[in-house]
Design a protein around this motif. Structure first.
Motif, PDB file in Angstrom:
ATOM      1  N   ARG A  86      32.316  43.844  32.182  1.00 32.37           N
ATOM      2  CA  ARG A  86      32.027  44.788  33.263  1.00 32.37           C
ATOM      3  C   ARG A  86      32.611  44.326  34.591  1.00 32.37           C
ATOM      4  N   GLU A  87      32.356  43.073  34.983  1.00 29.26           N
ATOM      5  CA  GLU A  87      32.796  42.594  36.291  1.00 29.26           C
ATOM      6  C   GLU A  87      34.319  42.571  36.393  1.00 29.26           C
ATOM      7  N   GLN A  88      34.980  42.180  35.308  1.00 32.22           N
ATOM      8  CA  GLN A  88      36.441  42.120  35.357  1.00 32.22           C
ATOM      9  C   GLN A  88      37.054  43.515  35.447  1.00 32.22           C
ATOM     10  N   LEU A  89      36.504  44.475  34.706  1.00 32.45           N
ATOM     11  CA  LEU A  89      37.035  45.834  34.786  1.00 32.45           C
ATOM     12  C   LEU A  89      36.787  46.449  36.162  1.00 32.45           C
ATOM     13  N   ILE A  90      35.628  46.155  36.752  1.00 29.55           N
ATOM     14  CA  ILE A  90      35.369  46.625  38.122  1.00 29.55           C
ATOM     15  C   ILE A  90      36.433  46.069  39.059  1.00 29.55           C
ATOM     16  N   GLN A  91      36.734  44.760  38.915  1.00 29.33           N
ATOM     17  CA  GLN A  91      37.736  44.147  39.788  1.00 29.33           C
ATOM     18  C   GLN A  91      39.101  44.787  39.592  1.00 29.33           C
ATOM     19  N   ALA A  92      39.497  45.039  38.333  1.00 22.41           N
ATOM     20  CA  ALA A  92      40.807  45.630  38.057  1.00 22.41           C
ATOM     21  C   ALA A  92      40.920  47.021  38.673  1.00 22.41           C
ATOM     22  N   VAL A  93      39.909  47.868  38.440  1.00 19.68           N
ATOM     23  CA  VAL A  93      39.944  49.233  38.969  1.00 19.68           C
ATOM     24  C   VAL A  93      39.879  49.216  40.490  1.00 19.68           C
ATOM     25  N   LEU A  94      39.037  48.354  41.039  1.00 14.01           N
ATOM     26  CA  LEU A  94      38.881  48.292  42.492  1.00 14.01           C
ATOM     27  C   LEU A  94      40.174  47.832  43.159  1.00 14.01           C
ATOM     28  N   ASN A  95      40.874  46.874  42.549  1.00 16.65           N
ATOM     29  CA  ASN A  95      42.156  46.423  43.114  1.00 16.65           C
ATOM     30  C   ASN A  95      43.138  47.585  43.222  1.00 16.65           C
ATOM     31  N   ILE A  96      43.196  48.411  42.189  1.00 12.96           N
ATOM     32  CA  ILE A  96      44.135  49.531  42.178  1.00 12.96           C
ATOM     33  C   ILE A  96      43.717  50.603  43.182  1.00 12.96           C
ATOM     34  N   VAL A  97      42.423  50.925  43.202  1.00 15.87           N
ATOM     35  CA  VAL A  97      41.945  51.976  44.113  1.00 15.87           C
ATOM     36  C   VAL A  97      42.092  51.525  45.566  1.00 15.87           C
ATOM     37  N   ARG A  98      41.813  50.266  45.841  1.00 14.16           N
ATOM     38  CA  ARG A  98      41.973  49.775  47.217  1.00 14.16           C
ATOM     39  C   ARG A  98      43.435  49.796  47.642  1.00 14.16           C
ATOM     40  N   ASN A  99      44.340  49.511  46.724  1.00 11.57           N
ATOM     41  CA  ASN A  99      45.768  49.626  47.026  1.00 11.57           C
ATOM     42  C   ASN A  99      46.106  51.048  47.456  1.00 11.57           C
ATOM     43  N   ALA A 100      45.596  52.023  46.688  1.00 16.74           N
ATOM     44  CA  ALA A 100      45.839  53.425  47.012  1.00 16.74           C
ATOM     45  C   ALA A 100      45.202  53.788  48.357  1.00 16.74           C
TER      46      ALA A 100
END
Length: 355
Positions: A236-250
């Motif tokens: 869970r924590e790793q997937l949150i980090q992966a998605v959040l990294n991409i969304v924050r980039n956008a």
């Protein structure tokens, strides 16, 4: 016209075959061609080739020369647009056959999209593995001397006769710590995933709430979920980090470019019997993060997931590299397509966990 015995053979080929008369009108399509071009034979017979597809490059003269003078030709990985607007990449060979009425053209076509995608994904997997090996080796070579530098600065600090000189040793220590932290971030998650059952929409809703709070309503956030997606086994924590990294980039790209009517869409879909790299998966979860920002420069696309590569002045170039590493730990992959006004980061995650 094709004889009945020949027609029976052509009808059972998995390769798409079409036949054109000397006027470049369709006189035959086998079922594989009907499937490739999403066009039935009854509708296409007697129509020009454009009822099936148009080519991105102008090859009309080559087709006419083949029909008038019997010159065969072959095209590799050529882009075509179907009548319904869909884009495809195909190989095709045009073989003129002389008859009493002039030349007829027999055309064999093979779709290349799937093979090209598999090749590209295998290359991404290989690049990521090479990068991990390179970064691990570089981290070892950097962190060893950094520890010595930091330790020497601490010893020197204790021996200094004047406390005012300690400012210099503190700079050495703090910069050594900063460089060590940078190397640690480049390495990405160093612990094995903590696998558990979760739903991808719970992950996306968590990120959705974080980004909505950070943007204060300045960026419109849209949900487009497939509620039929089953739970997956993942960290869970790793997937949150992966998605959040991409969304924050956008989010940061939209803010820095001051995009009008800025918007980020969270979209989920299921993909069945999908080949990812060299491995076929029964069921995949597809997560698309879509923004309407300025897009990613074409010169960055090939190295987008490399550490320290960024197109933003304030970017660190580590977010996407870390996100890709996390997806690889889950046997998945991140792809990106971008042009001005639309950037799509696609996360492909197998729904069955492989140890």
């Amino acid at each position: 016209m094709t004889s009945e015995s020949h027609k029976l053979l052509l009808d059972n080929l998995s390769t798409a075959v079409i036949q054109l008369n000397k006027s470049l009108q369709l006189v035959y399509l086998n079922p594989a061609a009907e499937m490739l071009f999403a066009c039935g034979a009854n509708r296409a017979i007697g129509q020009p080739l454009s009822v099936l597809f148009t080519e991105d490059n102008d090859t009309e003269s080559a087709w006419r020369q083949a029909a008038s003078a019997g010159h065969p030709f072959t095209k590799r990985e050529t882009g075509v647009t179907l009548s319904n607007g869909e884009k495809k990449v195909v190989d095709y060979t045009v073989s003129p056959i002389l008859t009493q009425d002039g030349y007829v053209l027999v055309v064999e076509l093979q779709a290349r999209d799937r093979l090209l995608r598999i090749s590209r994904e295998e290359e991404l997997f290989a690049q990521q593995e090479t990068l991990r090996t390179l970064v691990r080796g570089m981290a070892h070579e950097i962190k060893n001397p950094l520890g010595g530098i930091r330790g020497a600065a601490q010893l020197l600090e204790r021996a200094l006769p004047d406390d005012s000189l300690k400012d210099y040793t503190e700079v050495i220590i703090s910069e050594a710590d900063r460089l060590r932290n940078l190397v640690d971030r480049m390495l990405g998650p160093r612990k094995m995933p903590n696998i558990g059952a979760l739903n991808i929409h719970e992950i996306l809703e968590h990120v959705f709430a974080l980004v909505r709070a950070e943007t204060g309503g300045q960026i419109r956030l849209i949900r487009d979920y497939d509620p039929s997606l089953p739970d997956m086994t993942a960290d869970r924590e790793q997937l949150i980090q992966a998605v959040l990294n991409i969304v924050r980039n956008a989010m940061q790209s939209l803010q820095e470019s001051q995009t009008q009517n800025a918007c980020i869409t969270f979209r989920t879909r299921a993909k069945r019997q999908f080949t990812l790299g060299a491995e076929r998966h029964r069921l995949l979860c597809q997560v698309d993060i879509i923004d309407n920002g300025p897009g990613i420069p074409s010169e960055l696309m090939e190295t987008l997931f490399y550490p320290l590569v960024t197109g933003r002045a304030s970017g660190t170039g580590l977010g996407l590299s870390i996100a890709q590493t996390i997806l690889h730990q889950h046997h998945g992959l991140i792809e990106c397509k971008s042009h001005p006004g639309k950037t799509v980061f696609r996360l492909l995650i197998p729904l069955e966990h492989k140890k």
